[in-house]
Scaffold this motif. Sequence first.
Motif, mmCIF file in Angstrom:
data_model
loop_
_atom_site.group_PDB
_atom_site.id
_atom_site.type_symbol
_atom_site.label_atom_id
_atom_site.label_comp_id
_atom_site.label_asym_id
_atom_site.label_seq_id
_atom_site.Cartn_x
_atom_site.Cartn_y
_atom_site.Cartn_z
ATOM 1 N N ALA A 178 40.592 56.068 31.767
ATOM 2 C CA ALA A 178 41.804 55.259 31.901
ATOM 3 C C ALA A 178 42.024 54.801 33.345
ATOM 4 C CB ALA A 178 43.007 56.060 31.429
ATOM 5 N N TYR A 179 42.283 53.509 33.487
ATOM 6 C CA TYR A 179 42.584 52.884 34.771
ATOM 7 C C TYR A 179 43.811 52.003 34.606
ATOM 8 C CZ TYR A 179 38.067 54.189 36.777
ATOM 9 O OH TYR A 179 36.992 54.892 37.260
ATOM 10 N N THR A 180 44.469 51.708 35.729
ATOM 11 C CA THR A 180 45.598 50.792 35.741
ATOM 12 C C THR A 180 45.209 49.571 36.564
ATOM 13 O OG1 THR A 180 47.168 52.622 35.605
ATOM 14 C CG2 THR A 180 48.030 50.508 36.366
ATOM 15 N N ILE A 181 45.491 48.369 36.053
ATOM 16 C CA ILE A 181 45.217 47.130 36.778
ATOM 17 C C ILE A 181 46.206 47.022 37.937
ATOM 18 C CG2 ILE A 181 45.150 44.601 36.659
ATOM 19 C CD1 ILE A 181 43.018 45.708 34.879
ATOM 20 N N LEU A 182 45.690 46.901 39.165
ATOM 21 C CA LEU A 182 46.534 46.756 40.350
ATOM 22 C C LEU A 182 46.647 45.311 40.797
ATOM 23 C CD1 LEU A 182 45.218 49.703 42.539
ATOM 24 C CD2 LEU A 182 47.214 49.664 41.050
ATOM 25 N N ARG A 183 45.547 44.561 40.639
ATOM 26 C CA ARG A 183 45.516 43.205 41.162
ATOM 27 C C ARG A 183 44.474 42.371 40.438
ATOM 28 N NH1 ARG A 183 43.531 42.636 47.199
ATOM 29 N NH2 ARG A 183 45.487 41.980 48.046
ATOM 30 N N LEU A 184 44.782 41.105 40.211
ATOM 31 C CA LEU A 184 43.835 40.148 39.648
ATOM 32 C C LEU A 184 43.126 39.493 40.823
ATOM 33 C CD1 LEU A 184 46.236 38.389 37.115
ATOM 34 C CD2 LEU A 184 44.934 40.493 36.808
ATOM 35 N N LEU A 185 41.812 39.540 40.848
ATOM 36 C CA LEU A 185 41.063 39.000 41.971
ATOM 37 C C LEU A 185 40.532 37.601 41.647
ATOM 38 C CD1 LEU A 185 39.084 42.208 42.954
ATOM 39 C CD2 LEU A 185 41.194 41.331 43.945
ATOM 40 N N PRO A 186 40.582 36.710 42.629
ATOM 41 C CA PRO A 186 40.066 35.365 42.395
ATOM 42 C C PRO A 186 38.543 35.353 42.442
ATOM 43 C CG PRO A 186 40.808 35.561 44.655
ATOM 44 C CD PRO A 186 41.138 36.867 43.969
ATOM 45 N N ASN A 187 37.934 34.590 41.543
ATOM 46 C CA ASN A 187 36.499 34.333 41.608
ATOM 47 C C ASN A 187 36.198 33.127 40.740
ATOM 48 O OD1 ASN A 187 36.204 35.150 38.962
ATOM 49 N ND2 ASN A 187 34.980 36.932 39.402
ATOM 50 N N ASP A 188 35.075 32.499 40.973
ATOM 51 C CA ASP A 188 34.714 31.290 40.246
ATOM 52 C C ASP A 188 33.784 31.560 39.078
ATOM 53 O OD1 ASP A 188 36.242 29.697 41.914
ATOM 54 O OD2 ASP A 188 34.606 29.408 43.333
ATOM 55 N N GLY A 189 33.355 32.807 38.915
ATOM 56 C CA GLY A 189 32.451 33.154 37.827
ATOM 57 C C GLY A 189 33.175 33.261 36.497
ATOM 58 N N THR A 190 32.415 33.467 35.448
ATOM 59 C CA THR A 190 33.013 33.597 34.119
ATOM 60 C C THR A 190 33.505 35.008 33.832
ATOM 61 O OG1 THR A 190 30.843 34.021 33.165
ATOM 62 C CG2 THR A 190 31.620 31.741 33.148
ATOM 63 N N ASP A 191 33.028 36.003 34.595
ATOM 64 C CA ASP A 191 33.443 37.398 34.408
ATOM 65 C C ASP A 191 34.502 37.726 35.458
ATOM 66 O OD1 ASP A 191 33.534 39.896 33.296
ATOM 67 O OD2 ASP A 191 31.540 40.518 33.964
ATOM 68 N N GLU B 62 37.400 39.452 37.819
ATOM 69 C CA GLU B 62 37.380 40.731 38.533
ATOM 70 C C GLU B 62 38.797 41.240 38.753
ATOM 71 O OE1 GLU B 62 33.286 40.540 41.069
ATOM 72 O OE2 GLU B 62 35.083 39.763 42.021
ATOM 73 N N TYR B 63 38.900 42.575 38.847
ATOM 74 C CA TYR B 63 40.183 43.251 38.985
ATOM 75 C C TYR B 63 40.077 44.389 39.990
ATOM 76 C CZ TYR B 63 41.059 41.075 34.453
ATOM 77 O OH TYR B 63 41.195 40.175 33.433
ATOM 78 N N ARG B 64 41.185 44.685 40.654
ATOM 79 C CA ARG B 64 41.310 45.901 41.460
ATOM 80 C C ARG B 64 42.019 46.881 40.539
ATOM 81 N NH1 ARG B 64 39.285 47.717 46.322
ATOM 82 N NH2 ARG B 64 40.601 49.370 47.057
ATOM 83 N N VAL B 65 41.417 48.054 40.316
ATOM 84 C CA VAL B 65 41.983 49.043 39.399
ATOM 85 C C VAL B 65 42.078 50.409 40.083
ATOM 86 C CG1 VAL B 65 41.119 47.864 37.340
ATOM 87 C CG2 VAL B 65 39.724 49.630 38.404
ATOM 88 N N GLU C 200 40.560 53.780 43.878
ATOM 89 C CA GLU C 200 40.613 52.371 43.509
ATOM 90 C C GLU C 200 39.222 51.766 43.548
ATOM 91 O OE1 GLU C 200 43.534 50.239 45.758
ATOM 92 O OE2 GLU C 200 45.069 51.734 45.361
ATOM 93 N N ARG C 201 38.987 50.800 42.656
ATOM 94 C CA ARG C 201 37.689 50.144 42.549
ATOM 95 C C ARG C 201 37.886 48.686 42.163
ATOM 96 N NH1 ARG C 201 37.574 55.124 40.789
ATOM 97 N NH2 ARG C 201 35.805 56.335 41.472
ATOM 98 N N VAL C 202 36.848 47.893 42.396
ATOM 99 C CA VAL C 202 36.802 46.529 41.887
ATOM 100 C C VAL C 202 35.844 46.539 40.707
ATOM 101 C CG1 VAL C 202 36.113 44.156 42.382
ATOM 102 C CG2 VAL C 202 37.323 45.494 44.115
#
Length: 70
Positions: free
Chosen positions: A27-40, A42-45, A53-55
């Motif tokens: 279990a992780y909690t989403i802390l931040r939505l990270l910008p990127n141009d790819g289709t997958d 990324e999040y800081r959790v 914390e990890r990306v």
Amino acid sequence: MQPHGFSVGQSVELFVGRYDGNTPHGAYTILRLLPNDGTDREYRVRHQRDGHERVVRESQLRPGQASFFR
């Protein structure tokens, strides 16, 4: 650009692959939505047990139990 599938404060489950080293699953909690141009996206959790914390990529996440950012 495709929107993020999860939101800040949402509880998610992280599924790690064999090449993800010692990253704990669970279990992780989403802390931040990270910008990127790819289709997958990324999040800081933050891991809900050890607090580290990890990306991570959206493809590594699944919806978890309901919880809110503290």
